[in-house]
Structures are given as structure tokens and as C-alpha cells.
Design an enzyme around this catalytic site. Structure first.
Site, mmCIF file in Angstrom:
data_model
loop_
_atom_site.group_PDB
_atom_site.id
_atom_site.type_symbol
_atom_site.label_atom_id
_atom_site.label_comp_id
_atom_site.label_asym_id
_atom_site.label_seq_id
_atom_site.Cartn_x
_atom_site.Cartn_y
_atom_site.Cartn_z
ATOM 1 N N HIS A 62 0.819 -1.222 0.000
ATOM 2 C CA HIS A 62 0.000 0.000 0.000
ATOM 3 C C HIS A 62 0.854 1.275 0.000
ATOM 4 O O HIS A 62 0.750 2.079 -0.925
ATOM 5 C CB HIS A 62 -0.996 -0.035 1.150
ATOM 6 C CG HIS A 62 -1.702 1.259 1.398
ATOM 7 N ND1 HIS A 62 -2.526 1.849 0.456
ATOM 8 C CD2 HIS A 62 -1.684 2.113 2.447
ATOM 9 C CE1 HIS A 62 -2.984 2.991 0.935
ATOM 10 N NE2 HIS A 62 -2.481 3.176 2.137
ATOM 11 N N HIS A 87 3.457 7.120 5.349
ATOM 12 C CA HIS A 87 2.237 7.809 5.762
ATOM 13 C C HIS A 87 1.395 7.057 6.792
ATOM 14 O O HIS A 87 0.660 7.664 7.551
ATOM 15 C CB HIS A 87 1.390 8.214 4.545
ATOM 16 C CG HIS A 87 0.551 7.120 3.979
ATOM 17 N ND1 HIS A 87 0.999 6.272 3.011
ATOM 18 C CD2 HIS A 87 -0.721 6.727 4.256
ATOM 19 C CE1 HIS A 87 0.047 5.398 2.697
ATOM 20 N NE2 HIS A 87 -1.011 5.654 3.445
ATOM 21 N N GLU A 91 0.382 6.113 12.476
ATOM 22 C CA GLU A 91 -0.989 5.716 12.751
ATOM 23 C C GLU A 91 -1.082 4.249 13.185
ATOM 24 O O GLU A 91 -1.777 3.911 14.124
ATOM 25 C CB GLU A 91 -1.816 5.951 11.472
ATOM 26 C CG GLU A 91 -3.187 5.348 11.444
ATOM 27 C CD GLU A 91 -4.173 6.133 12.290
ATOM 28 O OE1 GLU A 91 -3.790 7.205 12.751
ATOM 29 O OE2 GLU A 91 -5.292 5.634 12.485
ATOM 30 N N ASP A 92 -0.377 3.381 12.495
ATOM 31 C CA ASP A 92 -0.610 1.942 12.659
ATOM 32 C C ASP A 92 0.501 1.155 13.347
ATOM 33 O O ASP A 92 0.341 -0.031 13.583
ATOM 34 C CB ASP A 92 -0.827 1.286 11.274
ATOM 35 C CG ASP A 92 -2.070 1.822 10.583
ATOM 36 O OD1 ASP A 92 -2.947 2.329 11.286
ATOM 37 O OD2 ASP A 92 -2.140 1.744 9.344
ATOM 38 N N ASP A 155 -3.279 8.428 -1.466
ATOM 39 C CA ASP A 155 -3.644 7.352 -0.542
ATOM 40 C C ASP A 155 -5.080 6.897 -0.824
ATOM 41 O O ASP A 155 -5.379 5.717 -0.960
ATOM 42 C CB ASP A 155 -3.519 7.914 0.885
ATOM 43 C CG ASP A 155 -3.872 6.901 1.957
ATOM 44 O OD1 ASP A 155 -3.665 5.694 1.722
ATOM 45 O OD2 ASP A 155 -4.349 7.322 3.028
ATOM 46 N N ASP A 275 -21.521 13.695 -26.923
ATOM 47 C CA ASP A 275 -20.079 13.822 -26.749
ATOM 48 C C ASP A 275 -19.547 12.709 -25.844
ATOM 49 O O ASP A 275 -19.180 12.945 -24.717
ATOM 50 C CB ASP A 275 -19.701 15.197 -26.207
ATOM 51 C CG ASP A 275 -20.567 15.601 -25.030
ATOM 52 O OD1 ASP A 275 -21.515 14.872 -24.718
ATOM 53 O OD2 ASP A 275 -20.269 16.638 -24.419
HETATM 54 MN MN MN Z 1 -2.996 4.714 3.819
#
Ligand code: MN
Length: 764
Positions: A62, A87, A91-92, A155, A275
Site C-alpha cells: 500500500h 504515511h 498511525e498503525d 492514498d 459527446d
Molecule cells: Mn494509507
């Protein structure tokens, strides 16, 4: 050992993906960057090593994919790539911001911090208002560093691309959020390719049926379309070559989302969307000749094919606020079909596809690492004048407006979200000040919007304006090219109606702010008045007693109560305080009594043998939850549905493609529950009211034909029928009792075959 070899395989795959990432980063890399990216990759790899995605894949895929999007599709530089890799780490995993700051420096840590805050919370928390508040926090990080938002979009894009492995309810919620806020944000930042993909991926889940239908139609018509494009383009190519332009021509289908929007907005079938694709001519030319060469190409195209004069747009002379530059025209092909042609330079094309980042790359002329050289915060004031013609200045204006809203300390979070959504609508008008300065405002802006854009005091005191030297009212809607002189008076003050005819977020929030302040002043008087009333009635003014009054008048806060007291609410209700208290007490006893009765009655009532029509909640196979079907979309069995827990009106069942659905799911995701219909009811015991709309030519006997099909052939009960015929056009609305979607589809098919009927649609 199979396990060990699988592990080896995965390791290989991870390294392969990492090498791919490096390749995508290469154009912007400088000495030492490779090492930095490696360091970030190693940290992320170690931190996520025992984690897997819902799909079962190693988690590191990811962040690698997000970094790949940042490098390959948005052209961000090394700092952003490192942040993308890291990123999800704070958080994790156990890694802290301090760890990051020590290893990679303050700048990277700040961006990760911003990303972590968004990650945690924008739409995910437990109460509605907190969500909006978190959203505001997310945008505060935007005003710090726009890279936070861009990486967040990458993300989200990867999560949308891999949404298949999530549960249905999460798919709906994530897809709705994406459509509600992320796609408009991508649009606002000029990331067209990403915006389009986000939209298409969203409706793949929220409107799966329509999505699949259009996708298959597009696939079916591909050969035909390619042939058409080839024939259309051939003669232009020759002329462009003769004019010694170096160019590239692409014929691309429009996005599924935009086709679907067109079909439903104009109420036409796929075949009539004219179109379905646009032709794009990309001219390779140096910056100083861009405009000239684009117009050269334009004149060649319109020499060969007749243009529609209403559909010419010159976004080169005045670029859109998000930096978009291009010429658009729609011309008539030899086969009698309108075709949209977009003409732009290579630079304009890259900016249009990759957005903001690509713009700064060009601005710095050389291919440098844009995100290390250009400090987003410092671009503005000093360069403002020079930047007037600079396409990115529109974006900078917008960021400034958002910042201004954010800095307003007591703007209510939901109001803010509302204002912000409005600011995201990018279509705009170009107008001028009396001195000839250009201002860009959203389409639909009025003289009052203009006044507030000048200054909030000018807005508050505005009594009207002279537009092109003609006197106009506050609500006058501005059009391109208007020159506006605002008229003010010191005696003027804002009026509650004003909110109805302003469209800019700034004007709305300033007007609301004014009334909030007013209300606070009045409420102060009201509080004193209420204190006196309590004293006179010999009731203590404690919070519980104030709550009783709030209940009685059905008000949300004590400020509202004080305000209305000052405005005479108690006098007007011609009650004394004591009477109100007596009444509320009695009501409470009554309801307690009623609830007890209700439970008793329920227990005694025999349970129906037939299963309930709707199951609510995860894996529910039976339910005694009370629900009702939402009036806005009238679901019937067979429709894709969800349940929404309302305040005060119990559970409502909506169709997933309900016009209100996206808003509900995006803003109140925590109140959305999974719901499904019980397997269809063979006894056909229950019928649902459905409205259909029929359009046709006013042939004699059409009504008879339709009603014959409905009541004779199919024996469906009609509740009401209304018919309008104007100038030979027939328009009818019929309400019918229907069992499920297949019943309805069958009926609609049969009505379609009645002579003179042109279209049959379900009303929502
Ligand atoms: Mn993420």
C-alpha cells in the site's frame, strides 16, 4: 517448504515494486535522494512487516503504491515520496513522530503528522459534528502544506483502486466520502486525471448497475468510435502538418461518471449522449509561442468543421482558478455529430493531468525537485501582482480564501463544511473592479458576494451596486466581464435573507458571523429577563430546569432560549413559567404510560409468519427493528439499499443511489447500517407505491394504450394518474403498486412498447 518459498516470492515482489518506484522517481532525483528514499522504505518495511491488507497482501504494497502514484502520476519530489512511504507508520505501528523527526527531519515529520491526523478521523469518528470539525483540522494542515492533501489524495486513490476486498458497507461509505469531498478536492487542485478516476471508482460501488451498463456500452462501441475518430482526425492531421506544427492527437472517451451525469441530467439514453469522447490536440511548442500555435490549430480545426459558437471556451487567455489552460470548441463532423475538440500545449496538458505539482515544475523552468525548492507558503503576497496572469494564482487565491474561513474562530464546523463545498465548485465568472482589476468569483455570485469579497465591512454596509454603470440590487447575478462599483451606507446592516442570495463561502460565513454576534448580544438581555421570571415564579434557575424549557420550546441550546426570551417567546406563548413546568411534567408521565402500553400491546400481538421485508444490520437474518421507507427515493424490493438512523424519525431505508445518499453516507457514516431485502416475497403480499414518468407524443389513444397495459394486461393497481399535453408532447405521471424491481422493470418495458411512448422512467 511451501511457506518459506511463498515468503521468498513476496520478498522478491516487494523489491520489484520498490525498484519500479525508484524508476518513477528518477526524473526528479538529485544526489543523495536515492539514499533518503531507501531509508524511508526500510523504516516502512520494518514497521509494517507483520501486517497484511484486507486482501491478504503484505501491507507494504500500500505505501509503495501510494508513493508510486505521487511520483508517477502527480510528479511530486523526494520529500513527498518519503512521506508517502511513511504515511501509515505513525498511525498503525509503534513508530512515533519523534522517531521520524530524528531520522528524517522536521519537515517530513510535520507532513506525516498532518497525514496521521486526517487518516485517523475525517469521517470516521462517532459523532457528526466532530467529523466536520476534523475535516476543518484537515484543511488547517492544508494551509500549512498542500502536500499533505495531495499525498492524502494518492492514498485515497489507491484505497479506491483496491476497494474490492472491503465489506459492502465500507465500500459504500468510502466511495461516498470520495465522491463528496476527495474528488472535488482533486478537481480544485487541478488533478483532473485523479479526479476522474476517483469519480468513476466511486460510482462503481454506489451505482454499480448503471456503472456496469455504461462500461459495457462503451466497450461495445469502441471499434465504431475508433473508426469515427480516425476519419475525423485524418484531414486535420494533414493541415496541421502543412502548417509545420508538431503535435499529437488523442481521442478519449469521456469518463463513465460524466456520461452517467449527462444521461440523468438530460434524461436521455446512452445512445443520445453526443459527446461520448473528446478529441485532444496537444501542440509541442516553446512557451513563448504556446498561445499563437494553439490558436493556429484552432483555426485549422474550425476551417474544416463548423464550430458551435456557443461552445467556444478560451481558458488560455484567462485560465481557470485551478490552473487549467486549454481551448475548447465543439464542431460538427461530416457525419452530423457534434465533437468536442480540446487544444493545448504539452505543458498545459501536463499541468491539466498532474495538477499543481507539474505547474511548479514548469514555473521553475528546469526540472528540479519541486517540493524541496518551492515553499508553498511563501508563494503569494510579494508575487501577487506579477502573478495576476499566472494560472496558479487562482489556486493561491482559493487557498487564501480557505485559510480565511479556517481562521474564523467561531465558525460552526458544519457551516464551514457547507461553505467549503461551495468553494470547491470551480466554475467561475470573471469580473472587474472600477479600477479594472480582475476578480474571479464562483458562477452565480451576486453583487453582494463581490462586496464581501472586497471586504467584510463593505459587504455588511452594501446597499446595491452599479454594474456597468447601471444601478442594480444586492441580489443581482454577475456575468463575465461585468464591471462593479459597490455602493455602501453607514446605516445599512445585514439582513437574514442575505444568506439566500450569496454563493461564496466568504460572504456566507461573514453574514452568519454577524448574526451570531447579534444573537449573542440579544441573548445577554434575554438571560437577565429569564432570571427575573424564574425568581418571580419561585423556581430555581438550574440546568435541569433550563432543560425543561429547551424541551418545551424544542430548542438546541440555552443561547437560543435566551435569544427567544428577549424576543418575547414566553409572552407570546401566553403562559407563565409555572404552567410550562406543569405541562412538561404531565407530558412526561403520559409518555411513560404510553411506552408501557406499547410494550404490552407488542408482546400480545401475534408475530407475522412471513419474514420481514428488510433486514437491518450486519449478517441480520431477522429483525424486529421498526423502519420506514425514505420518501426521497422510495425504495422497493430488489433495489440496492442501506439503512439510516435518523434523529427522531427512526430508521429510514434509502436506495444507495438516492440523491441524498452520498451526503448521508459521507457526513453521517456512523449512522448508516447495512440493509437488505428479505428474499423476495412469493406471496406478493406487500406492494410498494412507485411513481413512473412517461413521455411521448400526444398520439390519440396513448393514454388508453398505457392504462390497458397497466390494469388489463398486468393487473397492477394504480393509485393516481396525471397527464399533461403541451404542443403535441405528452407527459404523464402514474403512481402504481409494485412488488419489486423485476415487476417494475417488466411493466416499464411493456409501457415502452405502447405506440407513441418515447421514454418511461422511474421517479425518485
Ligand atoms: Mn494509507
Amino acid at each position: 517448504m511451501p511457506n518459506a518459498s511463498k515468503g521468498e516470492e513476496e520478498k522478491e515482489e516487494i523489491l520489484k515494486r520498490y525498484r519500479q518506484l525508484l524508476k518513477a522517481c528518477k526524473p526528479a532525483m538529485q544526489d543523495g535522494d536515492k539514499k533518503l528514499i531507501r531509508k524511508a522504505f526500510d523504516m516502512a518495511l520494518g514497521a509494517h512487516k507483520n501486517m497484511r491488507r484486507k486482501s491478504g497482501e503484505p501491507y507494504i504494497y500500500h505505501p509503495l503504491a501510494v508513493a508510486q502514484i505521487c511520483a508517477g502520476e502527480i510528479a511530486l519530489g523526494t520529500t513527498s515520496i518519503m512521506c508517502a512511504l511513511l504515511h501509515d507508520v505513525v498511525e498503525d505501528t509503534d513508530i512515533t513522530l519523534e522517531n521520524i523527526s530524528l531520522k528524517f527531519g522536521e519537515k517530513v515529520a510535520r507532513i506525516i503528522d498532518g497525514l496521521t491526523k486526517i487518516e485517523a478521523s475525517v469521517f470516521d469518528s462517532k459523532t457528526g459534528s466532530v467529523q466536520a470539525e476534523n475535516f476543518r483540522k484537515m484543511l488547517l494542515t492544508l494551509s500549512d502544506d498542500v502536500r499533505v492533501i495531495i499525498i492524502k489524495l494518492a492514498d485515497r486513490l489507491h484505497n479506491m483502486r483496491t476497494l474490492d476486498s472491503m465489506a459492502r458497507q465500507s465500500q459504500l461509505k468510502i466511495a461516498s466520502e470520495t465522491l463528496y469531498i476527495y474528488a472535488p478536492l482533486a478537481h480544485r487542485l487541478g488533478l483532473y486525471a485523479i479526479k476522474t478516476e476517483l469519480e468513476d471508482l466511486s460510482i462503481k460501488y454506489t451505482e454499480s448497475k448503471e456503472y456496469r451498463f455504461i462500461a459495457s456500452k462503451l466497450a461495445d462501441t469502441k471499434l465504431e468510435r475508433n473508426k469515427f475518430v480516425k476519419n475525423f482526425v485524418e484531414p486535420i492531421k494533414k493541415r496541421l502538418e502543412n502548417a509545420e506544427l508538431s503535435f499529437e492527437i488523442k481521442g478519449r472517451p469521456k469518463s463513465i461518471f460524466s456520461i452517467m451525469k449527462k444521461m440523468s441530467k438530460q434524461n436521455i439514453p446512452f445512445e443520445e449522449v453526443y459527446d461520448l469522447f473528446a478529441i485532444r490536440i496537444i501542440v509541442d511548442t516553446p512557451p513563448e509561442k504556446e498561445k499563437e500555435d494553439c490558436f493556429k490549430a484552432y483555426s485549422i480545426v474550425t476551417d474544416m468543421y463548423t464550430p458551435n459558437p456557443d461552445r467556444f471556451r478560451d481558458w488560455i487567455s484567462t485560465p481557470k482558478a485551478n490552473g487549467y489552460e486549454s481551448l475548447h470548441t465543439t464542431v460538427m463532423s461530416t457525419e452530423g455529430k457534434w465533437v468536442e475538440v480540446q487544444i493545448r500545449s504539452e505543458r498545459m496538458d501536463e499541468v491539466a493531468e498532474k495538477g499543481y505539482a507539474a505547474h511548479w515544475k514548469y514555473k521553475d523552468q528546469k526540472k528540479v525537485k519541486m517540493d524541496d525548492k518551492a515553499d508553498y507558503k511563501s508563494i503569494s503576497k510579494s508575487q501577487e501582482d506579477r502573478a495576476r496572469q499566472d494560472p496558479a494564482s487562482g489556486l493561491e487565491d482559493w487557498l487564501n480564501r480557505v485559510r480565511e474561513m479556517l481562521e474564523n474562530p467561531d465558525s460552526n464546523a458544519l457551516d464551514f463544511l457547507d461553505n467549503f463545498k461551495q468553494e470547491l465548485q470551480v466554475e467561475e465568472v470573471f469580473v472587474f473592479t472600477p479600477k479594472g482589476d480582475l476578480k474571479k468569483l464562483p458562477t452565480g455570485s451576486t453583487t453582494l458576494d463581490f462586496a464581501y469579497d472586497v471586504h467584510s465591512d463593505v459587504g455588511n454596509k452594501c446597499i446595491g451596486a452599479k454594474v456597468n454603470n447601471k444601478l442594480v440590487p444586492l441580489s443581482h447575478v454577475l456575468v463575465n466581464g461585468d464591471q462593479i462599483e459597490i455602493l455602501t451606507s453607514t446605516r445599512q446592516k445585514p439582513n437574514e435573507d442575505w444568506i439566500e442570495f450569496v454563493v461564496t463561502g466568504k460572504a456566507k460565513s461573514k453574514i452568519r458571523e454577524y448574526f451570531k454576534e447579534e444573537k449573542r448580544k440579544v441573548a445577554g438581555d434575554g438571560k437577565e429577563m429569564l432570571e427575573r421570571k424564574f425568581r418571580n415564579s419561585k423556581i430555581e434557575m438550574k440546568p435541569e430546569n433550563l432543560d425543561i424549557l429547551l424541551d418545551y420550546f424544542n430548542l438546541p441550546t440555552v443561547t437560543d432560549l435566551y435569544y427567544l426570551v428577549a424576543k418575547g417567546i414566553i409572552e407570546k406563548s401566553s403562559l407563565h413559567l409555572q404552567e410550562i413546568f406543569d405541562y412538561e411534567k404531565k407530558k412526561e408521565l403520559d409518555t411513560r404510560h404510553k411506552v408501557a402500553e406499547h410494550h404490552k400491546a407488542r408482546a400480545e400481538r401475534p408475530q407475522p409468519s412471513r419474514p420481514d421485508a428488510v433486514f437491518i444490520g450486519d449478517n441480520a437474518t431477522e429483525t424486529d427493528l421498526l423502519y420506514s421507507l425514505a420518501k426521497c427515493c422510495n425504495p422497493i424490493p430488489g433495489d440496492d439499499i442501506f439503512a439510516f438512523v435518523t434523529i427522531g424519525e427512526g430508521i429510514k431505508i434509502h436506495r444507495t443511489n438516492c440523491p441524498n445518499g452520498t451526503d448521508l453516507m459521507a457526513n453521517y457514516g456512523y449512522r448508516v447500517q447495512k440493509a437488505r431485502w428479505a428474499s423476495s416475497d412469493p406471496t406478493k403480499e406487500r406492494a410498494f407505491l412507485v411513481g413512473i414518468q412517461i413521455i411521448g407524443t400526444d398520439a390519440i389513444g396513448i393514454v388508453r394504450g398505457i392504462t390497458d397495459v397497466i390494469s388489463q394486461k398486468l393487473q397492477v393497481n394504480m393509485k393516481s394518474i396525471s397527464i399533461d399535453t403541451v404542443d403535441g408532447r405528452f407527459e404523464g405521471g402514474i403512481e402504481l403498486y409494485i412488488y419489486d424491481t423485476s415487476h417494475l422493470e417488466d411493466l416499464m418495458e411493456k409501457i415502452k412498447k405502447v405506440e407513441g411512448v418515447y421514454s418511461v422512467d422511474r421517479r425518485s
